[in-house]
Motif scaffolding. Structure first.
Motif, PDB file in Angstrom:
ATOM      1  N   VAL A   6       7.388   6.700   8.613  1.00 14.88           N
ATOM      2  CA  VAL A   6       6.404   5.676   8.929  1.00 14.88           C
ATOM      3  C   VAL A   6       6.354   5.525  10.436  1.00 14.88           C
ATOM      4  CG1 VAL A   6       5.701   3.283   8.585  1.00 14.88           C
ATOM      5  CG2 VAL A   6       6.923   4.505   6.780  1.00 14.88           C
ATOM      6  N   THR A   7       5.233   5.860  11.043  1.00 16.96           N
ATOM      7  CA  THR A   7       5.152   5.876  12.500  1.00 16.96           C
ATOM      8  C   THR A   7       5.056   4.481  13.086  1.00 16.96           C
ATOM      9  OG1 THR A   7       2.755   6.171  12.352  1.00 16.96           O
ATOM     10  CG2 THR A   7       4.087   8.158  12.523  1.00 16.96           C
ATOM     11  N   THR A   8       4.392   3.587  12.395  1.00 19.33           N
ATOM     12  CA  THR A   8       4.272   2.229  12.899  1.00 19.33           C
ATOM     13  C   THR A   8       4.784   1.275  11.848  1.00 19.33           C
ATOM     14  OG1 THR A   8       2.318   2.837  14.148  1.00 19.33           O
ATOM     15  CG2 THR A   8       2.692   0.495  13.810  1.00 19.33           C
ATOM     16  N   LEU A   9       5.844   0.581  12.154  1.00 13.56           N
ATOM     17  CA  LEU A   9       6.437  -0.340  11.203  1.00 13.56           C
ATOM     18  C   LEU A   9       6.226  -1.757  11.693  1.00 13.56           C
ATOM     19  CD1 LEU A   9       9.835   1.460  10.505  1.00 13.56           C
ATOM     20  CD2 LEU A   9       7.633   1.784   9.400  1.00 13.56           C
ATOM     21  N   TYR A 369       3.328   1.275  -9.127  1.00 15.43           N
ATOM     22  CA  TYR A 369       3.937   2.038  -8.035  1.00 15.43           C
ATOM     23  C   TYR A 369       3.298   1.711  -6.686  1.00 15.43           C
ATOM     24  CZ  TYR A 369       6.765   5.914  -6.325  1.00 15.43           C
ATOM     25  OH  TYR A 369       7.713   6.683  -5.666  1.00 15.43           O
ATOM     26  N   GLN A 370       3.440   0.477  -6.271  1.00 12.79           N
ATOM     27  CA  GLN A 370       2.962   0.065  -4.956  1.00 12.79           C
ATOM     28  C   GLN A 370       3.645  -1.239  -4.566  1.00 12.79           C
ATOM     29  OE1 GLN A 370      -1.294  -0.477  -5.264  1.00 12.79           O
ATOM     30  NE2 GLN A 370      -1.123  -2.385  -6.417  1.00 12.79           N
ATOM     31  N   THR A 430       3.632  -2.184   5.571  1.00  9.95           N
ATOM     32  CA  THR A 430       2.936  -0.949   5.906  1.00  9.95           C
ATOM     33  C   THR A 430       1.980  -0.581   4.785  1.00  9.95           C
ATOM     34  OG1 THR A 430       3.254   1.415   6.386  1.00  9.95           O
ATOM     35  CG2 THR A 430       4.830   0.395   4.901  1.00  9.95           C
ATOM     36  N   THR A 431       0.968   0.181   5.126  1.00 12.84           N
ATOM     37  CA  THR A 431       0.070   0.718   4.098  1.00 12.84           C
ATOM     38  C   THR A 431       0.488   2.122   3.688  1.00 12.84           C
ATOM     39  OG1 THR A 431      -1.439   1.539   5.804  1.00 12.84           O
ATOM     40  CG2 THR A 431      -1.875  -0.662   4.911  1.00 12.84           C
ATOM     41  N   SER A 432       1.425   2.725   4.442  1.00  8.75           N
ATOM     42  CA  SER A 432       1.907   4.071   4.115  1.00  8.75           C
ATOM     43  C   SER A 432       2.804   4.047   2.883  1.00  8.75           C
ATOM     44  CB  SER A 432       2.684   4.656   5.305  1.00  8.75           C
ATOM     45  OG  SER A 432       1.859   4.772   6.437  1.00  8.75           O
ATOM     46  N   VAL A 437       7.234   2.034  -0.593  1.00  8.30           N
ATOM     47  CA  VAL A 437       8.075   1.947  -1.794  1.00  8.30           C
ATOM     48  C   VAL A 437       9.427   2.633  -1.613  1.00  8.30           C
ATOM     49  CG1 VAL A 437       6.100   1.707  -3.337  1.00  8.30           C
ATOM     50  CG2 VAL A 437       7.006   3.995  -2.871  1.00  8.30           C
ATOM     51  N   HIS A 438       9.482   3.712  -0.801  1.00  9.88           N
ATOM     52  CA  HIS A 438      10.755   4.400  -0.574  1.00  9.88           C
ATOM     53  C   HIS A 438      11.576   3.752   0.523  1.00  9.88           C
ATOM     54  CE1 HIS A 438       8.315   7.586  -2.514  1.00  9.88           C
ATOM     55  NE2 HIS A 438       9.459   7.875  -3.094  1.00  9.88           N
TER      56      HIS A 438
END
Length: 514
Positions: A6-9, A369-370, A430-432, A437-438
């Motif tokens: 994730v580039t932007t947290l 799963y989100q 995040t939207t990633s 979820v991970h």
């Protein structure tokens, strides 16, 4: 199952929820439990006795007792029973779906917990919604075509692994209930697909897609060179990787994809000594699937993924140099790894426990799963993988090649080692990765570690987690709801005045989930 980069947290501090139960205290006559955003997820306590000749009638009567707490006018007409079962202690758990115009509302469910009419709790999610339409304007076949186009699944490049069907559902979008067809697309190909596609039933537009292929970054003789005994079947002079010895209606079977992405082939051997290099991944997949089946059957009396003895199908040698393993709704699928960072992904029992548990969760709570429910989906699979392996608190370390850049995928003992949060104060917005979820799974992972180590038993902790998933969690349960669910499960199994109950309270509190 792999770490998403994730580039932007964006970090956020979440306000503690209104949920609090004093350590060791029995539930009060009635408690309304809320998450950190103030949404009700449980009403628990002595809620009185309800009448009814069926579990559904009793459940509907019970819901009317909490309608003001959840915010609906009446139960009849707004809820429809999905299924009911009686647990080992005699308590009925009746699951009901919220409906509008007789059509299910995706993700809005209630579970009524009662014993001989005495109601002990109600779990669920409800929000008043305004329907956008009362009937579909497009045919279900059109919705299926739209879903296939959206996922890129074509007859030329993919093999469907599940039946295509369009279910009419209302999808919550803000304050609206958008009438959609929910199409589940399960297929194997260069890019595996396990997606729920929501197609607007009026204009055919794509309203939402939930991609459920959980990526892993991510042995006869196994992957690590160890020798295992495996159950096989002799047919027409050849031995097949098919185990028919389990008390199930189906079998445990492993097949070979020969580094392709759509075709599968039986694994056979002439002398029942599975010792070639290409057989190693299959040996582990077969052996470990049996080990996971045995844990569930012996410890919580669950008979396979669906609790009805369904076949456990594993596919090995998927694609080429594939750093992944996933549950696609029908099969457990394992890549060979790239030989630099990772070995064959079937070479770790915690990975296989993880994948199989995704199937169990799909058949029990159905955690979407989100966002937080997706992070719980991942975390529950990690937890059961660690319980069944019983060795350490690392995930997937056995398939990581020394010097390849990975020592494991995650740590439940210290999630921060692999960049995951261990407390709600570090929750990642995040939207990633379907809402992280991970990543955010590190928080409930740490809570499970806290609980299991405090009581000194992974098995007991695993039983609590399983019963929570089966009986006390809905498809959109969040972290605060998971705390409530596991506390209800541990109280049902061991009592609300037990040391286990107190330890579980502390386990969640220490990760900032209240």
């Amino acid at each position: 199952m792999n770490k998403k980069l994730v580039t932007t947290l964006v970090m956020s501090s979440l306000v503690a929820s209104a949920f609090a139960i004093n350590a060791g205290a029995a539930p009060a006559d009635k408690q309304v439990l809320k998450n950190e955003k103030g949404a009700v997820h449980n009403v628990v306590g002595k809620l009185g006795k309800v009448s009814g000749s069926t579990a559904e009638e009793r459940a509907l009567n019970a819901l009317d007792r909490v309608k003001a707490d959840f915010g609906f006018a009446k139960a009849t007409g707004n809820f429809k029973a999905k299924e009911s079962h009686v647990d080992e202690l005699g308590t009925s758990h009746t699951k009901l779906n919220n409906v509008i115009n007789g059509i299910e509302v995706f993700g809005q469910q209630m579970i009524v917990h009662e014993n001989a009419g005495e109601v002990s709790g109600i779990t669920g999610t409800y929000k008043a919604l305004v329907p956008t339409a009362t009937k579909a304007s497009i045919e279900s076949s059109t919705a299926v075509d739209k879903a296939l186009a959206e996922t890129g699944v074509t007859p030329e490049g993919y093999q469907l692994t599940g039946a295509l069907a369009a279910q009419l559902v209302y999808l919550p979008v803000g304050n609206q209930a958008v009438l959609t067809y929910k199409v589940s697309v399960n297929a194997l190909g260069d890019t595996p697909v396990n997606s729920d596609v929501f197609v607007n039933a009026v204009d055919g537009s794509i309203t939402k897609v939930i991609n459920k292929v959980e990526n892993v970054v991510g042995t006869g003789i196994g992957v690590l060179g160890d020798t295992k005994s495996i159950n096989t079947t002799l047919k027409s002079g050849a031995y097949y990787l098919e185990d028919t010895t389990k008390p199930m209606t189906g079998i445990i079977r492993t097949r070979d994809m020969k580094n392709r992405t759509s075709l599968m082939y039986d694994m056979t051997d002439a002398d029942n000594v599975w010792n070639t290099t290409t057989q190693r991944a299959a040996v582990d997949a077969q052996f470990y699937a049996g080990q996971v089946y045995d844990w569930y059957k012996n410890n919580v009396n669950r008979n396979s993924i669906d609790d009805n003895g369904m076949t456990l199908d594993s596919l090995v040698h998927y694609s080429k140099n594939y750093n992944n393993a996933f549950w696609n709704g029908t099969y457990m699928v394992y890549g060979d790894g790239d030989g630099v960072q990772f070995r064959n992904f079937s070479g770790a029992v915690d990975v296989i426990g993880h994948e199989l548990t995704h199937g169990v969760t799909e058949k029990t709570s159905g955690l979407v799963y989100q966002d937080q429910s997706g992070a719980l989906n991942e975390s529950w699979s990690d937890a059961m993988g660690a319980v069944i392996e019983g060795k350490n608190w690392l995930m997937g370390e056995d398939i990581c090649i020394p010097g390849g850049g990975y020592t494991a995928f995650r740590s439940m003992q210290d999630p921060t080692i692999y960049g995951d949060p261990d407390n709600m104060s570090k929750y990642v917005v995040t939207t990633s990765d379907n809402g992280g979820v991970h990543t955010n799974s590190g928080i409930p992972n740490k809570a499970f570690y806290n609980f299991a180590t405090a009581i000194g038993s992974r098995t007991i902790a695993g039983k609590v987690w399983y019963q929570a998933d089966r009986d006390y969690m809905t498809s959109t349960t969040d972290f605060s709801g998971a705390r409530a669910a596991t506390l209800q499960a541990v109280a049902a199994l061991y009592g609300s005045t037990s040391s286990y109950y107190t330890a579980l309270q502390s386990a969640w509190t220490n990760v900032g989930v209240n």
